[in-house]
Each structure stands twice: as C-alpha cells, then as structure tokens.
Design a protein around this motif. Sequence first.
Motif, PDB file in Angstrom:
ATOM      1  N   GLY B  67       0.822  -1.205   0.000  1.00  0.00           N
ATOM      2  CA  GLY B  67       0.000   0.000   0.000  1.00  0.00           C
ATOM      3  C   GLY B  67       0.856   1.255   0.000  1.00  0.00           C
ATOM      4  O   GLY B  67       0.561   2.238  -0.704  1.00  0.00           O
ATOM      5  N   TRP B  68       1.977   1.220   0.777  1.00  0.00           N
ATOM      6  CA  TRP B  68       2.898   2.378   0.777  1.00  0.00           C
ATOM      7  C   TRP B  68       3.499   2.568  -0.614  1.00  0.00           C
ATOM      8  O   TRP B  68       3.572   3.694  -1.125  1.00  0.00           O
ATOM      9  CB  TRP B  68       3.996   2.144   1.810  1.00  0.00           C
ATOM     10  CG  TRP B  68       4.954   3.291   1.931  1.00  0.00           C
ATOM     11  CD1 TRP B  68       4.827   4.369   2.743  1.00  0.00           C
ATOM     12  CD2 TRP B  68       6.166   3.463   1.203  1.00  0.00           C
ATOM     13  NE1 TRP B  68       5.892   5.208   2.581  1.00  0.00           N
ATOM     14  CE2 TRP B  68       6.727   4.674   1.646  1.00  0.00           C
ATOM     15  CE3 TRP B  68       6.827   2.712   0.240  1.00  0.00           C
ATOM     16  CZ2 TRP B  68       7.935   5.158   1.147  1.00  0.00           C
ATOM     17  CZ3 TRP B  68       8.031   3.194  -0.259  1.00  0.00           C
ATOM     18  CH2 TRP B  68       8.565   4.401   0.184  1.00  0.00           C
ATOM     19  N   ILE B  69       3.898   1.460  -1.224  1.00  0.00           N
ATOM     20  CA  ILE B  69       4.500   1.559  -2.561  1.00  0.00           C
ATOM     21  C   ILE B  69       3.474   2.090  -3.555  1.00  0.00           C
ATOM     22  O   ILE B  69       3.772   2.918  -4.418  1.00  0.00           O
ATOM     23  CB  ILE B  69       5.026   0.165  -2.989  1.00  0.00           C
ATOM     24  CG1 ILE B  69       6.202  -0.240  -2.089  1.00  0.00           C
ATOM     25  CG2 ILE B  69       5.468   0.186  -4.440  1.00  0.00           C
ATOM     26  CD1 ILE B  69       6.628  -1.686  -2.268  1.00  0.00           C
ATOM     27  N   ARG B  70       2.237   1.636  -3.417  1.00  0.00           N
ATOM     28  CA  ARG B  70       1.194   2.104  -4.332  1.00  0.00           C
ATOM     29  C   ARG B  70       0.949   3.601  -4.176  1.00  0.00           C
ATOM     30  O   ARG B  70       0.821   4.329  -5.161  1.00  0.00           O
ATOM     31  CB  ARG B  70      -0.099   1.329  -4.066  1.00  0.00           C
ATOM     32  CG  ARG B  70      -1.208   1.660  -5.048  1.00  0.00           C
ATOM     33  CD  ARG B  70      -2.493   0.924  -4.718  1.00  0.00           C
ATOM     34  NE  ARG B  70      -2.360  -0.517  -4.899  1.00  0.00           N
ATOM     35  CZ  ARG B  70      -2.325  -1.408  -3.900  1.00  0.00           C
ATOM     36  NH1 ARG B  70      -2.425  -0.975  -2.643  1.00  0.00           N
ATOM     37  NH2 ARG B  70      -2.215  -2.681  -4.137  1.00  0.00           N
ATOM     38  N   ARG B  71       0.908   4.051  -2.932  1.00  0.00           N
ATOM     39  CA  ARG B  71       0.688   5.491  -2.712  1.00  0.00           C
ATOM     40  C   ARG B  71       1.827   6.317  -3.285  1.00  0.00           C
ATOM     41  O   ARG B  71       1.610   7.373  -3.897  1.00  0.00           O
ATOM     42  CB  ARG B  71       0.542   5.764  -1.205  1.00  0.00           C
ATOM     43  CG  ARG B  71      -0.819   5.442  -0.659  1.00  0.00           C
ATOM     44  CD  ARG B  71      -1.009   6.086   0.694  1.00  0.00           C
ATOM     45  NE  ARG B  71      -0.044   5.590   1.674  1.00  0.00           N
ATOM     46  CZ  ARG B  71      -0.220   4.517   2.412  1.00  0.00           C
ATOM     47  NH1 ARG B  71      -1.319   3.797   2.274  1.00  0.00           N
ATOM     48  NH2 ARG B  71       0.691   4.138   3.273  1.00  0.00           N
ATOM     49  N   VAL B  72       3.033   5.822  -3.101  1.00  0.00           N
ATOM     50  CA  VAL B  72       4.184   6.567  -3.650  1.00  0.00           C
ATOM     51  C   VAL B  72       4.090   6.633  -5.166  1.00  0.00           C
ATOM     52  O   VAL B  72       4.329   7.685  -5.787  1.00  0.00           O
ATOM     53  CB  VAL B  72       5.510   5.896  -3.204  1.00  0.00           C
ATOM     54  CG1 VAL B  72       6.698   6.508  -3.929  1.00  0.00           C
ATOM     55  CG2 VAL B  72       5.690   6.024  -1.700  1.00  0.00           C
ATOM     56  N   ALA B  73       3.694   5.515  -5.770  1.00  0.00           N
ATOM     57  CA  ALA B  73       3.603   5.502  -7.232  1.00  0.00           C
ATOM     58  C   ALA B  73       2.491   6.416  -7.722  1.00  0.00           C
ATOM     59  O   ALA B  73       2.663   7.145  -8.711  1.00  0.00           O
ATOM     60  CB  ALA B  73       3.365   4.059  -7.702  1.00  0.00           C
ATOM     61  N   ILE B  74       1.357   6.396  -7.018  1.00  0.00           N
ATOM     62  CA  ILE B  74       0.253   7.272  -7.433  1.00  0.00           C
ATOM     63  C   ILE B  74       0.661   8.745  -7.299  1.00  0.00           C
ATOM     64  O   ILE B  74       0.371   9.571  -8.180  1.00  0.00           O
ATOM     65  CB  ILE B  74      -0.997   6.956  -6.591  1.00  0.00           C
ATOM     66  CG1 ILE B  74      -1.558   5.577  -6.983  1.00  0.00           C
ATOM     67  CG2 ILE B  74      -2.057   8.023  -6.764  1.00  0.00           C
ATOM     68  CD1 ILE B  74      -2.685   5.106  -6.075  1.00  0.00           C
TER      69      ILE B  74
END
Lengths: 329, 170
Positions: B67-74
């Motif tokens: 989820g952290w990685i996804r937020r960073v990517a978004i």
Amino acid sequence: MEEFNDSDISSLLNQIAGSSPDTLMAHKAVLGKVRRVRQRRVMAVSAAAVVMVVSGAVAMVQNSNNRDGGSNIAVPLSPGDSQPIKVATTIGLSVTTTTIEGSISIDPIVTDPSASIPSTQPSSNSTTPSNIGNATTTTPTNTQAPTNSQGPLVTTDPSNNPTPTTTRPPSTTPPASSPGVTTPPVTKAPILTSPPTTQPEATSPPTTRAPVTSPPTTQPAVTTPPTTVPELKTWTCGGGSVKYRVTSNGLVLAETTPAPGFTISENKAKADEIVIKFVSNSKNDERKSALKIIRSGLVSTSCEDENFNSRSDSEDSESNDNNEESADD
Amino acid sequence: MDDITQHSLSAQATDVTTLFNLHYARLVRSLTVICGNSEEAADAVQEAFVKAHLKWRKISTYDDPVGWIRRVAINKVRDGHRSRVRRDRAVERMGHEVRLMSEQPAIDEVAELLSTLPKQQRAAAAMFYVEQLSVLEIAEALEVSEGAVKFHLHQARQKLRAHIESREEL
C-alpha cells in the motif's frame, strides 16, 4: 461491493491497462537505480568527511600559525620567541629583574656617563651588585632617574681625562669625592646612598643583593622565567653606546656608555623612543653624536655623528680605539 | 555477526524482490489506466520500489508495504501529471494543439472517456477493476474514506456503463 462488479467494465479497463510488463527487466532497472542512489549517498558522505578533515586541517594550520607568530617584528616580543641559545645568559638577568622590582627603583647606569664600564657583559653584571641594577630598568622611575642625576654629573665632568681604568671601582668614588677627582664613571653607590629620604629602600639593597647574586649560580639550568627577559641589544655611535631592551611595553634603556672623552648631553628614554646625545668633554672639540632608537612596529636605530672628520691626530687615535671597542661590543 | 548481517540483507532483498514480483505488473497496469501512459506508470512504480529498497527497514514494519509503494507511485504519477499539464499549457500558449490521446488506438474512445473522468474516479475504477482491490484497500491507497471510494466507483461505473451501452446500441 458486489454492486460495483461489472465484467464489461473490467475487461475494458484491462484492455486499456495492456499486457503485463516485463518484471525481470524492470527489477534489474530498479536494482540499478538503487545501486546508483547508494553510490551517490556514499560519495556525498565521503565528500562531507573529506571536507570536514580538510577544514579541520586548515583550522589546525591557522591555529599553529597564530601560535607561532604573526610576528613581523624583528625583535622578540613574546616570551616564547627567545632563542634557546641565550638561556644561560638570561637566567641571571631574569633573577635580577625579579629581585630588583621589589627593592631597587633607580637605574644607576643611566645616570652615570662613565666610559669605562664594559658595555656587554651579562655574566659580570649578574655577579656585581651594581650591575644587577644595570640589568633592571623596567620601571618608569628608573627612566626618570637619569634626568635628575644628569646635573651633578655634568658638573663633575669638567676634567678632560676620562681614564676608564682609574674610575673602575665604583665604591671608592662617591659623589663627595667626585669634584676633586676625575670623572666618576660609576655612580651606582652614590645614587643608592644620596637619596636616603626619598627612597629608603635604596639603603636596603645590600641586604637584598647578597641573596640575589647567589641564586644565579645555584639555580637549576632550566627554568621558565629566563624566557621572559628580552634580549639586551647594543647600539654604538662615535660618542658612545647604548644598551636597551625591547619589551612588550616598549623600549627600556638599560645602559648608556659614553666613549672616552665624551659625556651625555641629553638623555630621553621613553617607551617608544630613546634619544641619547653625546658631546665631547673638550672645549675645543665640537664632536657630537646623537643616537636614536625608535619603536613603531619595528625597532629602528639611527646614529648621527657631527664633526668627527675634523679631529686632531690624537683624537683620531682615541676614536679609533673607541671604534674598536664598539666593534668588539 | 557478518553472517547474520549478510543473511538479513539477503532476506531484505528477498522480501523486496518478492513484493516486486508479486505486485509490479498489477501496479503498472493499474497506473496505466490512471495516467493513460504505460511507460510513465512503469517509471512511477519503479521509483516507488527504489524508495522501498532504500527505506526497507522502516517500510518492512508497516502493515501494508505494498500500500505504501502504491501510494508513492500514485503520487509520482500525479506529480508527473501536473508537470505534464503545465508543459501542455505552455505548448498550447505557443500555438500548438495538445493531443490527449492514448497510445493504444483501439481503445481510444474509452481512454478518452477515462481522461475526462475526475482523477479520484479514475483511480478508484482502475484499482477496483484492474487490481481487484477492495474498497477498504482503495480507501487506504487514496487516503480517503470508504464512502468516498464507493461514491467514486459509482460515478465512474455509471459513466463507463453509459458509454458501453451507447456503443452496443450503435
């Protein structure tokens, strides 16, 4: 949750999303980026460490330079600047200074224009009580003493026979006997005894000098105080020579020695300037010498001799002798 | 001691690698729907994994590292979108036309429709229909409430469904 399920929309969006990307290549790319970022971090840390080391080294060098000097002055002004070779001679001088500060406040040598006193003999100065006084002229009262004592000296000098050897013993030439005898070169004893009312301490120095003279021989060779005494310098003119010191407070006149046949006509000793003028004792002799030592940043010395070329043959021979003595000095 | 350190490093690398192998493709595809550009989406996801590598000691303690990685990517995609919008506006001021086309001509209509959706609706739809995430996971990724996610999903679904039905009628 189920209300949002829609296979058409899902298939449509999956078409827009495209096929699955190459994970292996992407992983290699990610690892390469991670490696580059870490290398940059390491380089930044190492650069910061190098900067800190270099700045520390520069600070150390600057501190060492400040400690060594910043001394463009040619003479030593700080205690650490004294030459180690002169430690042996400065031991005696330092002892005399410490003792005389409490006991004697008059510089006898400045008041005495005797020409027979050896100009530069620190070792002998330390052994005789009168010479101990010579070595210490640090107080302002010492510099005033010569002006007060110049009057009687001029009156006692009319004799034109400055024989240094006969006037050597200082104790046998008190001021009372000076009118009848030749020039009294050494007036240390008279000065100490003549102002008994104004300076009662002057009578006590004999008691203090005895212990003072012995310590230089018994003191250990290595002591820190000797470094505090500045070097004694000599400047010679045709009419005489002057010994002085350059201290942190300024110039200090240590000794004035007229040449044979000369006497002191003017004696000014200040912290930044010393002016000594010598005139001939003979009425027919118009020779004059003016010796100046000025301290403004650097210490500069000058000597002005007048009418030294118009001397008789006999005077030439005397002056030659004088020059030789000054040269020896 | 060295063996332990080496083992922890290899374990860390293994964990990040495992996460990468499991989620990279899904993340890239979802972000492709969001931003409309697969290369930009791949770059954003790779940047997020690089940050995860560098901060893995901290991220590994999180409940949902993906989820952290996804937020960073978004966020990366959004930043890229902002810079791209500024660039397009600058180009538009210079007199050139801006193309808002997807790189896949076959689905240009849907892509164009998606580009008209608000970014929250687009992101919610992408994560729900492509990544198969739950409403809760979408809410955590977008840092909004579940109700907001449901609203965005409903709005997005209505518009997409209308577009599909209009195509079927044709």
